[in-house]
Scaffold this active site. Structure first.
Site, PDB file in Angstrom:
ATOM      1  N   HIS A 299       0.828  -1.215   0.000  1.00 57.85           N
ATOM      2  CA  HIS A 299       0.000   0.000   0.000  1.00 57.85           C
ATOM      3  C   HIS A 299       0.864   1.267   0.000  1.00 57.85           C
ATOM      4  CE1 HIS A 299      -4.173  -1.599   0.462  1.00 57.85           C
ATOM      5  NE2 HIS A 299      -3.470  -2.680   0.763  1.00 57.85           N
TER       6      HIS A 299
ATOM      7  N   ASP B 141       2.126   2.307  -3.091  1.00 56.01           N
ATOM      8  CA  ASP B 141       2.106   2.905  -4.442  1.00 56.01           C
ATOM      9  C   ASP B 141       1.262   4.173  -4.506  1.00 56.01           C
ATOM     10  OD1 ASP B 141      -0.269   1.389  -4.303  1.00 56.01           O
ATOM     11  OD2 ASP B 141      -0.078   0.562  -6.331  1.00 56.01           O
TER      12      ASP B 141
ATOM     13  N   SER C 210      -4.554 -10.783 -11.703  1.00 48.92           N
ATOM     14  CA  SER C 210      -5.045 -11.253 -13.003  1.00 48.92           C
ATOM     15  C   SER C 210      -5.750 -10.122 -13.749  1.00 48.92           C
ATOM     16  CB  SER C 210      -5.985 -12.442 -12.824  1.00 48.92           C
ATOM     17  OG  SER C 210      -7.035 -12.087 -11.960  1.00 48.92           O
ATOM     18  N   SER C 211      -6.382  -9.203 -13.021  1.00 52.82           N
ATOM     19  CA  SER C 211      -7.114  -8.134 -13.718  1.00 52.82           C
ATOM     20  C   SER C 211      -6.139  -7.168 -14.404  1.00 52.82           C
ATOM     21  CB  SER C 211      -8.065  -7.398 -12.774  1.00 52.82           C
ATOM     22  OG  SER C 211      -7.374  -6.780 -11.725  1.00 52.82           O
TER      23      SER C 211
ATOM     24  N   GLU D  59      -9.662   0.172 -13.607  1.00 48.79           N
ATOM     25  CA  GLU D  59      -9.996  -0.353 -12.269  1.00 48.79           C
ATOM     26  C   GLU D  59     -10.854   0.664 -11.502  1.00 48.79           C
ATOM     27  OE1 GLU D  59      -8.990  -3.275 -10.822  1.00 48.79           O
ATOM     28  OE2 GLU D  59      -7.475  -3.968 -12.245  1.00 48.79           O
TER      29      GLU D  59
ATOM     30  N   ASP E  88       0.321  -2.873  -9.927  1.00 50.11           N
ATOM     31  CA  ASP E  88       0.060  -4.122 -10.642  1.00 50.11           C
ATOM     32  C   ASP E  88       0.379  -3.966 -12.127  1.00 50.11           C
ATOM     33  OD1 ASP E  88      -0.904  -4.579  -8.134  1.00 50.11           O
ATOM     34  OD2 ASP E  88      -3.017  -4.511  -8.702  1.00 50.11           O
TER      35      ASP E  88
ATOM     36  N   TYR F 170     -10.238  -1.756   0.813  1.00 50.08           N
ATOM     37  CA  TYR F 170      -9.069  -1.158   0.144  1.00 50.08           C
ATOM     38  C   TYR F 170      -9.266   0.356   0.057  1.00 50.08           C
ATOM     39  CZ  TYR F 170      -5.463  -0.276  -3.360  1.00 50.08           C
ATOM     40  OH  TYR F 170      -4.357   0.214  -4.024  1.00 50.08           O
TER      41      TYR F 170
HETATM   42  C1  GLA Z   1      -3.435  -3.953  -4.915  1.00 50.81           C
HETATM   43  C2  GLA Z   1      -3.519  -2.667  -5.733  1.00 50.81           C
HETATM   44  C3  GLA Z   1      -2.129  -2.032  -5.874  1.00 50.81           C
HETATM   45  C4  GLA Z   1      -1.435  -1.875  -4.526  1.00 50.81           C
HETATM   46  C5  GLA Z   1      -1.519  -3.157  -3.716  1.00 50.81           C
HETATM   47  C6  GLA Z   1      -1.060  -2.997  -2.299  1.00 50.81           C
HETATM   48  O1  GLA Z   1      -2.688  -4.914  -5.602  1.00 50.81           O
HETATM   49  O2  GLA Z   1      -4.056  -2.923  -6.994  1.00 50.81           O
HETATM   50  O3  GLA Z   1      -2.226  -0.803  -6.545  1.00 50.81           O
HETATM   51  O4  GLA Z   1      -1.981  -0.795  -3.822  1.00 50.81           O
HETATM   52  O5  GLA Z   1      -2.852  -3.681  -3.655  1.00 50.81           O
HETATM   53  O6  GLA Z   1       0.290  -2.633  -2.241  1.00 50.81           O
END
Ligand code: GLA
Length: 389
Positions: A38, A40, A130-131, A163, A175, A224
């Site tokens: 978390h 990014d 995967s997304s 997303e 991701d 999230y």
């Molecule tokens: C998910 C989100 C990412 C990142 C991680 C946690 O994968 O898609 O952008 O925030 O959680 O680090």
């Protein structure tokens, strides 16, 4: 070719369904998040890797504005028009493709529809993104099909917007960047303030195990998003309290957090401490990796999980059980949850010679507690997304 059997099946299914070969095919891998959780969207640092599981997207131009899209695992087709790309409440997998198409159409007008089919082998809902893999192979394939060229960061942002707008998760860019930037045998280290990334040699003495618990707890995306809101609230607080500019938690050190957290609720303060501590761990981890100190790096992974468990509260019983078991298994160097949290997978750092015995021990320990084993697979840092045809 990576995942050749998936590619062969995709070709067979495409020909059978559309009666011709696809004009373009692109591939994009999933990712593991190795250190930096978390961080990014807090403009911080992450170590991640593209993995040896991924998704292929095959497409040809259609003769009209109509798009046909097939999910190759289900062989289910949906249809829509390039002139009205809207999120769907059913067959929600289509939204990642639609969102990416909408992003490309925002760069340059899309001339016609497509006949598309995608197929991959990333376990869904496992925390392996995967997304994002679907978005990135869609973006590369349709970009090539329509002659729309975008750089990696722009493509990653198109996927992220898909997303946000089409799937409702306010994710960062981790991701998508990991899926694009991965290289065989190397970790990707990204600074999410500038979105500058480099790859770092992992060495022969390390490999990863992914332990998929299949746990998926309620309100995943909601949780999230509320974590993200707490981080933003804390950043606004520190911006008022600190004498240097703070635009994100990246700008706050642990020492400053300790002095200036007064005024934040305990919960929000704890949420903020997680990405701040993670940034410091990633920077420390980079130093350790440069010295070849994998045991030291592994300890930071354990610390990262503990911070998730206690401060960010994005772990769960199943993930904690895997990490606890990993701590007792000879040869395991580190373990932590990977990705958003609240279920999904644990990533374990292990010497390749110990991978098999550690896999069995982890699956058994999990089965002893929950009645069935977690799925353990060996993950190799692999090449990032690319055009196949
Ligand atoms: C998910 C989100 C990412 C990142 C991680 C946690 O994968 O898609 O952008 O925030 O959680 O680090």
């Amino acid at each position: 070719m990576v995942n050749e059997s998936v590619y062969n099946e995709l070709m067979k299914k495409y020909r059978a369904h559309y009666g011709r070969d696809p004009e373009v095919i692109a591939y994009a891998p999933g990712r593991i998040e190795v250190l930096g959780n978390h961080t990014d969207y807090n403009e911080g640092f992450v170590f991640s890797a593209a993995i040896n599981y991924g998704t292929f997207f095959a497409a040809s131009k259609s003769a009209s504005k109509a798009c046909r899209l097939v999910a190759g695992d289900l062989m289910k087709e949906v249809a829509f028009d390039v002139t009205g790309i809207e999120a769907s409440k059913t067959d929600t997998w289509q939204n990642y493709v639609k969102g990416t198409l909408a992003g490309l159409a925002g760069v340059k007008a899309v001339p016609c529809g497509f006949d598309g089919l995608f197929l991959g082998n990333i376990p869904l809902g496992s925390g392996l993104s995967s997304s994002a893999a679907l978005e990135m192979c869609t973006g590369l394939a349709l970009g090539k099909l329509y002659g729309i060229t975008v750089d990696d960061v722009t493509l990653a942002k198109i996927g992220q917007k898909a997303e946000h707008m089409y799937a409702g998760c306010k994710c960062g860019l981790l991701d998508q960047i990991s899926s694009l930037a991965g290289q065989a045998g190397r970790l990707v280290k990204t600074d999410f303030r500038t979105v500058a990334y480099e790859t770092v040699e992992m060495g022969e003495a390390a490999c990863f195990l992914m332990c998929n618990t299949h746990a998926k707890h309620a309100l995943v995306d909601g949780a999230y998003n509320t974590r993200r809101e707490a981080c933003e609230q804390a950043a606004a607080h520190f911006a008022k309290e600190l004498r240097h500019p703070v635009t994100a938690l990246r700008d706050v050190s642990m020492a400053e957090w300790a002095i200036y957290k007064r005024g934040l609720s305990d919960t929000v303060a704890n949420r903020a401490a997680h990405p701040i501590g993670e940034d410091e761990r990633v920077l420390k981890g980079a130093e350790l990796l440069a010295k070849g100190d994998l045991p030291g790096f592994g300890l930071l992974m354990f610390d990262s999980h503990e911070s998730s468990r206690v401060l960010f509260e994005n772990s769960c019983e199943e993930l904690d059980a895997v990490v606890d078991a990993a701590k007792k298994i000879p040869g395991v160097l580190g373990a932590r949850l990977s990705g958003g949290g609240f279920g999904g997978s644990v990533v374990v750092l292990v010497h390749p010679r110990d991978a098999e015995t550690a896999s069995i021990a982890l699956a058994n320990a999990y089965a002893a507690k929950f009645g069935k084993p977690c799925d353990v697979s060996v993950i190799k840092p692999a090449a990032g997304a690319h055009i196949v045809k």
